[in-house]
Design a protein around this motif. Structure first.
Motif, mmCIF file in Angstrom:
data_model
loop_
_atom_site.group_PDB
_atom_site.id
_atom_site.type_symbol
_atom_site.label_atom_id
_atom_site.label_comp_id
_atom_site.label_asym_id
_atom_site.label_seq_id
_atom_site.Cartn_x
_atom_site.Cartn_y
_atom_site.Cartn_z
ATOM 1 N N UNK A 141 50.963 25.604 80.147
ATOM 2 C CA UNK A 141 50.651 24.878 78.915
ATOM 3 C C UNK A 141 51.446 25.419 77.734
ATOM 4 N N UNK A 142 51.613 26.735 77.662
ATOM 5 C CA UNK A 142 52.430 27.312 76.596
ATOM 6 C C UNK A 142 53.894 26.884 76.758
ATOM 7 N N UNK A 143 54.356 26.771 77.994
ATOM 8 C CA UNK A 143 55.736 26.333 78.247
ATOM 9 C C UNK A 143 55.942 24.879 77.824
ATOM 10 N N UNK A 144 54.938 24.046 78.050
ATOM 11 C CA UNK A 144 55.042 22.635 77.662
ATOM 12 C C UNK A 144 55.179 22.495 76.143
ATOM 13 N N UNK A 145 54.666 23.466 75.400
ATOM 14 C CA UNK A 145 54.705 23.422 73.936
ATOM 15 C C UNK A 145 55.648 24.475 73.366
ATOM 16 N N UNK A 146 56.559 24.972 74.195
ATOM 17 C CA UNK A 146 57.481 26.022 73.760
ATOM 18 C C UNK A 146 58.310 25.526 72.575
ATOM 19 N N UNK A 147 58.388 26.355 71.550
ATOM 20 C CA UNK A 147 59.146 26.018 70.360
ATOM 21 C C UNK A 147 58.345 25.276 69.309
ATOM 22 N N UNK A 148 57.090 24.956 69.614
ATOM 23 C CA UNK A 148 56.238 24.220 68.673
ATOM 24 C C UNK A 148 55.315 25.135 67.887
ATOM 25 N N UNK A 149 55.399 26.424 68.115
ATOM 26 C CA UNK A 149 54.508 27.362 67.448
ATOM 27 C C UNK A 149 53.346 27.743 68.340
ATOM 28 N N UNK A 150 52.440 28.547 67.816
ATOM 29 C CA UNK A 150 51.324 29.041 68.625
ATOM 30 C C UNK A 150 50.330 27.933 69.001
ATOM 31 N N UNK A 151 49.773 28.070 70.201
ATOM 32 C CA UNK A 151 48.784 27.132 70.726
ATOM 33 C C UNK A 151 47.465 27.891 70.885
ATOM 34 N N UNK B 194 44.489 36.303 78.952
ATOM 35 C CA UNK B 194 45.670 36.346 78.101
ATOM 36 C C UNK B 194 45.956 37.765 77.613
ATOM 37 N N UNK B 195 44.953 38.619 77.590
ATOM 38 C CA UNK B 195 45.144 39.996 77.134
ATOM 39 C C UNK B 195 46.175 40.744 77.988
ATOM 40 N N UNK B 196 46.045 40.772 79.327
ATOM 41 C CA UNK B 196 47.088 41.452 80.110
ATOM 42 C C UNK B 196 48.447 40.754 80.018
ATOM 43 N N UNK B 197 48.449 39.439 79.832
ATOM 44 C CA UNK B 197 49.717 38.716 79.666
ATOM 45 C C UNK B 197 50.402 39.149 78.365
ATOM 46 N N UNK B 198 49.599 39.356 77.330
ATOM 47 C CA UNK B 198 50.135 39.829 76.051
ATOM 48 C C UNK B 198 50.604 41.279 76.186
ATOM 49 N N UNK B 199 49.793 42.116 76.803
ATOM 50 C CA UNK B 199 50.141 43.536 76.964
ATOM 51 C C UNK B 199 51.414 43.723 77.786
ATOM 52 N N UNK B 200 51.679 42.809 78.699
ATOM 53 C CA UNK B 200 52.878 42.916 79.536
ATOM 54 C C UNK B 200 54.105 42.302 78.864
ATOM 55 N N UNK C 125 45.307 34.065 62.582
ATOM 56 C CA UNK C 125 45.136 33.193 61.426
ATOM 57 C C UNK C 125 44.661 31.804 61.800
ATOM 58 N N UNK C 126 44.499 30.984 60.773
ATOM 59 C CA UNK C 126 43.965 29.633 60.954
ATOM 60 C C UNK C 126 44.834 28.791 61.885
ATOM 61 N N UNK C 127 46.128 28.991 61.837
ATOM 62 C CA UNK C 127 47.038 28.228 62.689
ATOM 63 C C UNK C 127 47.594 29.109 63.803
ATOM 64 N N UNK C 128 46.831 30.102 64.186
ATOM 65 C CA UNK C 128 47.258 31.061 65.190
ATOM 66 C C UNK C 128 47.020 30.575 66.601
ATOM 67 N N UNK C 129 47.343 31.419 67.501
ATOM 68 C CA UNK C 129 47.188 31.125 68.922
ATOM 69 C C UNK C 129 48.165 31.973 69.703
ATOM 70 N N UNK C 130 48.640 31.429 70.804
ATOM 71 C CA UNK C 130 49.546 32.163 71.684
ATOM 72 C C UNK C 130 50.799 31.350 71.932
ATOM 73 N N UNK C 131 51.875 32.076 72.194
ATOM 74 C CA UNK C 131 53.135 31.441 72.532
ATOM 75 C C UNK C 131 53.882 32.349 73.499
ATOM 76 N N UNK C 132 54.796 31.760 74.254
ATOM 77 C CA UNK C 132 55.578 32.545 75.197
ATOM 78 C C UNK C 132 56.483 33.512 74.435
#
Length: 139
Positions: A16-26, A46-52, A60-67
């Motif tokens: 899902x993050x790949x489908x929205x790559x370049x669009x900002x955090x999801x 997502x925590x171990x994915x982030x740590x790795x 923030x309000x428009x935060x989230x995760x991205x590759x």
């Protein structure tokens, strides 16, 4: 080898993050709602994915995760190894007889090869039509 929900849902997040790559955090709540999954469970994954270093988080309000890298540079093996550990079809392989040990090693290597050569981009771009076009049936 059995991939648990950790690996399956972790791949779901990454696709899902790949489908929205370049669009900002999801936000994970968006992925959880679209895929009918527990947001709390996705947060745990997502925590171990982030740590790795596979994903980055934005607060923030428009935060989230991205590759953290382009989807073409992240393999399915990267994700599975972080969430599931090493690929091992049988435990105690060193105690097996030579023929069985060779079989387990070949199975491990085949699975590893598929995971290593499949990028998150490949999975994000997958459609049923892509598969149907690849096969020719003769009667």
């Amino acid at each position: 080898m059995k991939i648990s929900t950790k690996g399956r849902y972790g791949l779901t997040i990454m696709i899902e993050l790949a489908k929205h790559y370049g669009e900002g955090p999801i936000p994970l709540r968006k992925i959880a709602a679209e895929k009918d999954l527990s947001e709390a469970y996705l947060e745990q994954l997502v925590s171990p994915l982030r740590n790795s270093g596979l994903v980055k988080s934005v607060r923030g309000a428009y935060g989230g995760y991205m590759l953290a890298n382009p989807p073409s540079e992240i393999s399915a093996a990267n994700v599975i190894s972080v969430l599931e550990g090493p690929i091992q079809p049988v435990e105690g392989i060193e105690n097996e007889e030579a023929p069985q040990r060779e079989l387990w090693l070949r199975i491990r290597d085949a699975v590893k090869n598929v995971l290593d050569t499949t990028s998150i981009e490949d999975l994000a771009q997958y459609t049923e039509e892509n598969v149907a076009e690849g096969y020719m049936f003769y009667i």
